[in-house]
Design a protein around this motif. Sequence first.
Motif, PDB file in Angstrom:
ATOM      1  N   TYR A 123       0.427  -4.139   5.003  1.00  0.00           N
ATOM      2  CA  TYR A 123      -0.828  -3.495   4.674  1.00  0.00           C
ATOM      3  C   TYR A 123      -0.649  -1.996   4.477  1.00  0.00           C
ATOM      4  CZ  TYR A 123      -5.413  -1.416   5.737  1.00  0.00           C
ATOM      5  OH  TYR A 123      -6.552  -0.678   5.716  1.00  0.00           O
ATOM      6  N   ASP A 124       0.236  -1.409   5.243  1.00  0.00           N
ATOM      7  CA  ASP A 124       0.211   0.044   5.342  1.00  0.00           C
ATOM      8  C   ASP A 124       1.608   0.645   5.360  1.00  0.00           C
ATOM      9  OD1 ASP A 124      -0.926   2.553   5.660  1.00  0.00           O
ATOM     10  OD2 ASP A 124      -0.677   2.482   7.822  1.00  0.00           O
ATOM     11  N   ARG A 125       2.411   0.328   4.350  1.00  0.00           N
ATOM     12  CA  ARG A 125       3.759   0.887   4.324  1.00  0.00           C
ATOM     13  C   ARG A 125       3.707   2.404   4.123  1.00  0.00           C
ATOM     14  NH1 ARG A 125       7.333  -2.934   0.718  1.00  0.00           N
ATOM     15  NH2 ARG A 125       5.689  -4.333   1.389  1.00  0.00           N
ATOM     16  N   PHE A 126       2.686   2.846   3.422  1.00  0.00           N
ATOM     17  CA  PHE A 126       2.578   4.293   3.172  1.00  0.00           C
ATOM     18  C   PHE A 126       2.277   5.066   4.454  1.00  0.00           C
ATOM     19  CE2 PHE A 126      -0.027   7.952   1.556  1.00  0.00           C
ATOM     20  CZ  PHE A 126       1.058   8.667   1.093  1.00  0.00           C
ATOM     21  N   THR A 180       8.559  -2.810  -4.960  1.00  0.00           N
ATOM     22  CA  THR A 180       8.242  -2.153  -3.700  1.00  0.00           C
ATOM     23  C   THR A 180       6.747  -2.069  -3.441  1.00  0.00           C
ATOM     24  OG1 THR A 180       8.290  -0.022  -4.794  1.00  0.00           O
ATOM     25  CG2 THR A 180      10.315  -0.728  -3.689  1.00  0.00           C
ATOM     26  N   ARG A 181       5.956  -2.071  -4.475  1.00  0.00           N
ATOM     27  CA  ARG A 181       4.542  -1.868  -4.237  1.00  0.00           C
ATOM     28  C   ARG A 181       3.732  -2.781  -5.147  1.00  0.00           C
ATOM     29  NH1 ARG A 181       1.074   1.978  -2.478  1.00  0.00           N
ATOM     30  NH2 ARG A 181       2.678   3.435  -1.952  1.00  0.00           N
ATOM     31  N   ARG A 230      -2.057  -3.133  -5.899  1.00  0.00           N
ATOM     32  CA  ARG A 230      -2.872  -2.437  -4.912  1.00  0.00           C
ATOM     33  C   ARG A 230      -2.347  -2.787  -3.542  1.00  0.00           C
ATOM     34  NH1 ARG A 230      -8.107  -6.134  -4.040  1.00  0.00           N
ATOM     35  NH2 ARG A 230      -8.098  -4.913  -2.140  1.00  0.00           N
ATOM     36  N   ARG A 231      -2.583  -1.874  -2.611  1.00  0.00           N
ATOM     37  CA  ARG A 231      -2.047  -2.110  -1.295  1.00  0.00           C
ATOM     38  C   ARG A 231      -2.841  -3.202  -0.601  1.00  0.00           C
ATOM     39  NH1 ARG A 231      -0.966   2.564   2.330  1.00  0.00           N
ATOM     40  NH2 ARG A 231      -2.856   3.601   1.711  1.00  0.00           N
ATOM     41  N   GLY A 232      -2.171  -4.002   0.156  1.00  0.00           N
ATOM     42  CA  GLY A 232      -2.875  -5.043   0.881  1.00  0.00           C
ATOM     43  C   GLY A 232      -2.154  -6.366   0.786  1.00  0.00           C
ATOM     44  N   TRP A 233      -2.838  -7.377   1.143  1.00  0.00           N
ATOM     45  CA  TRP A 233      -2.215  -8.694   1.216  1.00  0.00           C
ATOM     46  C   TRP A 233      -1.979  -9.279  -0.157  1.00  0.00           C
ATOM     47  CZ3 TRP A 233       0.098 -10.597   5.216  1.00  0.00           C
ATOM     48  CH2 TRP A 233      -0.278 -10.164   6.479  1.00  0.00           C
TER      49      TRP A 233
END
Lengths: 247, 568
Positions: A32-35, A239-240, A243-246
């Motif tokens: 969820y929150d690699r950043f 890598t990404r 959008r961020r999330g599941w």
Amino acid sequence: MNPGSLDYLLWGALPYVVIAVLVGGTVWRYRYDRFGWTTRSSQLYESRLLRIASPMFHFGILVVIVGHVVGLLIPEPWTSAVGVTGGAYHATALSLGLLAGVTTLGGIALLIWRRRTTGPVFSATTVNDKTMYLVLASAIVSGVAVTMLSAYTGLTGGHENDYRETVSVWFRSVWVLRPDVAAMSAAGTGFKVHALIGLALFALFPFSRLVHAFSAPVGYLFRPYVVYRSRGREAAGATRPARRGWS
Amino acid sequence: MGERIGKVMAHVAMVMNLDKCIGCHTCSVTCKQAWTNRSGVEYVWFNNVETRPGQGYPRRYEDQERWQGGWKRTAAGRLKPRAGGRLKKLATIFANPKMPSIQDYYEPWTYDYEHLLTAPLGDDVPVARPRSLISGEPMDISWSANWDDDLGGGEELGSADPVVQKIGDKVKFSFEEAFMFYLPRICEHCLNPSCVAACPSGAMYKRSEDGIVLVDQDKCRGWRMCVTGCPYKKVYFNHKTGKAEKCTLCYPRVEVGLPTVCSETCVGRLRYLGVVLYDVERVGTAAAVKDERDLYEAQLDVFLDPDDPEVQAAARRDGIPERWIESARRSPVYLLAKRFGVALPLHPEYRTMPMVWYIPPLSPVVDALAETGHDGEDAQNLFGAIETLRIPVEYLAELFTAGDPAPVERTLRRLAAMRSYMRRVNLGEAADESIAEAVGMSGGDIERMYRLLALAKYDERYVIPTAYGVDEADRGVIDEIGCGLDFEGGPGMGGMGGPVPFGEASGQPQPATVENFHALRSRQTSEGRTRPPRRFNLLNWDGNGHPAGLFPSRREADGGAPENEEAR
């Protein structure tokens, strides 16, 4: 003393809840929150105190971790078998543990003092950080207190509550899915408190800045200095996700 | 060529012509607007313009005895980061001993404007006091990114310049002999980047397609070693997100063939962007040559001649597309650096093999000569004057050639020859080939160089092929919604969100919706400033309550809509 229902809850069920939270939480946080996965260093604001306190705390805690691994994972008969007597073992463990524990405690005390008194550092401190500091500091304080107490009883020749026959036995039994609740409930109150705070710390781990410990950069020792990466890999979204999330 | 050509890689590189820099800071400002106008990076200038002599930004960054940036050659002839190898890095990871503090940059501030509106009635005019953006406390402003702008000639600041200290009494600060020039700096996107080498997480990397050095924001863990590793101090620490950030060479623009923002907006038209082909297998040995003064030549030897059929064949072999090879043949960077030999690297002695090169400034030599009664544009007079230029050759040599004056002198002679040669042409006289020969060039080359440097046509300054390495189908398309840097708190975002659980930057971004899709489209296509109409998407309405924008505002309905003025 027979274990009561509270003992079963604390030493039979709770450890598994914590393990689930730790593993599940870490996986979730990573996805969820690699950043947000960073040390969140405050060195840019203040460096003079940090350069003393941070290595003190970190090197101290590394020794403390090694001590815990040895104390909890290696059964007493093994050390006796290689000729280490109980007395010699405890003398080493207590002295080394006390040294490391006090260093760690000094480090974190200095770090918290710095965090509170340096304006920019304090204003960059979140509620999450404060909770984490509270639990972490309590874990260290209780650990050092228990160690000191053991040393004191050992020196005065009183009956020493040997954690290797209680806490360690319980700890290992947790991993084979047959928690020895009776062993843990026979442990001293100090050990119980320390173990509970420890469990709280593990539960907090994935949701705090502590996660940076999981990315200890050991791989750095084995990679070439200059890293090349292809745009293809990056553009393909390895890598990404979009959008961020599941999803 | 003869030598076997190793693996060929392409690099988008830059040259800046310092003769034309007027120090207007447009590059810095537009870069900041594009990339670092967020909280956490207030002090970050991916592009800055320094007055030389001066301390630079951060202060005295060139003092590597103190900051330990770049590489060091060991007795065995190998390269090692100056701040220490892998083991030392890990041993000092808990507190980086060589990291500049915010005071070495400057403490960013804002002004307490609210006070102007809320101050009680009194005899004194209320003022907006400066407040630190770091601590929130009132502060005195005593330094900033350009505090010593235009003060380069002054004794007080100029003598703190590490380069001045190195060459000692060669630089005089008496008023009559004062000099200064501007040095715009971005990330050097080095061939042998020491920031990448210093990163314990492996989050920094050099893109194999175009050589751009980037920080993977998802892999960076905030160990801060890159800040120390970079001798140019062009990797910055975002104190809000806890991640490293640096100049991206505006890769989203470069990928679609547009020049970087700093280049595009440069008023003096002094920046050049182009592809250089190089042999990546030679980089290691070239960066480790024994004598620092050989580093400039060694780096030139790493560059490959794009007109050489063998090089072209090797480039094709290594997967470089035809349009990139074609682009490399028209590259202004290759022309200026290698063929004309007038561009020089900044501080080659750091052994990082920088890829942003500079044409050193020719001081106002013509006027100076004319004042002494000489013909200021006569080639022989010009050549004779170069050793006595106001900007000492020694100073430029410390910047660009590790102290070797010969390449700087050659460059300045070539620039002087260009003036002299072109004056004859402009006056309708016969071109004098001997002027060109005296500096080891041909008349044709001089005219070509003149075209590139003096006329500086847009299409000739920026020769940038579109990106490769992914589907050919997606090239040339600007996908604004999917920009790789465009996430909450990331370098592509305009600002930070509200309070979220794991630090200011965590959490999910707002997904693209019908509203912002149209907002983006109108922003991309309209001429003026646009503001999205504040309307609610009925498809998202769950039937409860009155979400903002469900109905037109009362004031709008009454006919007056002052807040929507811009949109009209």
